[in-house]
Design an enzyme around this catalytic site. Structure first.
Site, short mmCIF file in Angstrom:
data_model
loop_
_atom_site.label_atom_id
_atom_site.label_comp_id
_atom_site.label_asym_id
_atom_site.label_seq_id
_atom_site.Cartn_x
_atom_site.Cartn_y
_atom_site.Cartn_z
N LEU A 120 0.89 -1.16 0.00
CA LEU A 120 0.00 0.00 0.00
C LEU A 120 0.93 1.20 0.00
O LEU A 120 1.80 1.31 0.89
CB LEU A 120 -0.91 -0.04 1.23
CG LEU A 120 -2.17 0.82 1.26
CD1 LEU A 120 -3.05 0.54 0.05
CD2 LEU A 120 -2.96 0.58 2.54
N ASP A 121 0.80 2.08 -0.99
CA ASP A 121 1.75 3.18 -1.16
C ASP A 121 1.86 4.04 0.09
O ASP A 121 0.92 4.13 0.89
CB ASP A 121 1.33 4.05 -2.34
CG ASP A 121 1.38 3.30 -3.66
OD1 ASP A 121 2.20 2.37 -3.78
OD2 ASP A 121 0.58 3.63 -4.55
N ILE A 122 2.99 4.71 0.21
CA ILE A 122 3.25 5.54 1.39
C ILE A 122 2.19 6.63 1.57
O ILE A 122 1.84 6.99 2.70
CB ILE A 122 4.66 6.18 1.30
CG1 ILE A 122 5.02 6.86 2.62
CG2 ILE A 122 4.78 7.13 0.12
CD1 ILE A 122 6.48 7.30 2.69
N ASP A 123 1.62 7.13 0.46
CA ASP A 123 0.61 8.19 0.55
C ASP A 123 -0.81 7.64 0.48
O ASP A 123 -1.76 8.38 0.21
CB ASP A 123 0.83 9.25 -0.53
CG ASP A 123 1.16 8.65 -1.89
OD1 ASP A 123 1.12 7.41 -2.01
OD2 ASP A 123 1.45 9.42 -2.82
N SER A 124 -0.94 6.34 0.74
CA SER A 124 -2.27 5.71 0.81
C SER A 124 -2.50 5.14 2.20
O SER A 124 -1.55 4.88 2.95
CB SER A 124 -2.39 4.58 -0.23
OG SER A 124 -2.20 5.08 -1.53
#
Length: 244
Positions: A120-124
């Site tokens: 899960l992306d860092i900004d998600s």
């Protein structure tokens, strides 16, 4: 069967969902694998595709102790290894951050080999699975995985019917066509994405291709397991009655 015939037993074990390839090799070395009733101890042993393969009770007991953890990942936390000074998700797993009322008591041994099954992306934000169990990892991120992942995605920009149709099917990333998706408006500001694959920053890149900018992304479901009321930054064990 000689060394050039059949399929490697470790591969058969993984394909049947009994364990991961790595775990299979460890079980074989310990003499905990049986092919058609015969104990196998040699790595690289092959068997017929329809062979009856079983694990010894000791191996099944080991698997029963392997933890699978559900984390509500905050923004700013990376899924895997620490990078650029950002905390990895596994650093959030401690008794202090366990969801109140969870059914199982945390043990330090639950951190050994605990790894994210997917990213899960860092900004998600949203649901992230971490597991010690190779069977779970293969189910969620194996090449043949078809487990659905559901996301709520806040976007800016205009989207016409053609763009929405392309999000559902017809886009490609890095020269490779994407699997069909299920994308629809959840409300006037958010799209609901249901995917069965997880390319790097896939949803953000899909949206860019149809002229949208993602301003927020939250994963709310993996398979049959929902984020539910799990608080942000906290975690709980996957329950025995839950299946992806």
């Amino acid at each position: 069967m000689n060394d050039t015939q059949g399929i490697r037993v470790s591969k058969l074990l993984a394909e049947r969902g009994l364990c991961s390839r790595r775990e299979a090799d460890a079980y074989i070395e310990r003499g905990l694998v049986f092919v058609d009733g015969q104990r196998v101890t040699q790595l690289g042993t092959r068997a017929a595709a329809d062979a009856v393969i079983t694990l010894a009770p000791e191996a099944r007991a080991t698997q029963a102790r392997q933890a699978t953890i559900l984390l509500h990942k905050p923004i700013g936390i990376v899924s895997g290894q620490a990078e650029d000074g950002h905390q990895p998700a596994v650093s959030l797993i401690s008794p202090k951050t366990q969801m109140a009322g969870d059914h199982q008591r945390f043990q330090p041994s639950h951190l050994k080999g605990l790894a994210p099954a997917g990213r899960l992306d860092i900004d998600s934000t949203g649901l992230l699975v971490l597991t010690q169990d190779g069977r779970v990892a293969r189910q969620l991120i194996g090449d043949d995985s078809k487990v659905e992942k559901e996301y709520l995605v806040r976007v800016e920009g205009s989207l016409d019917e053609r763009g929405l149709a392309l999000l559902n099917h017809g886009l490609e990333l890095d020269g490779k066509k994407l699997r069909p998706a299920n994308v629809a408006w959840a409300n006037p500001e958010q799209l609901r994405f249901v995917l069965t694959e997880g390319r790097k920053r896939q949803i953000r890149r899909m949206c860019e291709l149809v002229g949208l900018r993602v301003t927020g992304l939250k994963r709310v479901r993996i398979g049959r397991v929902r984020l539910g009321d799990l608080p942000l930054g906290q975690w709980r064990f996957l329950r025995e009655d839950e299946r992806f």
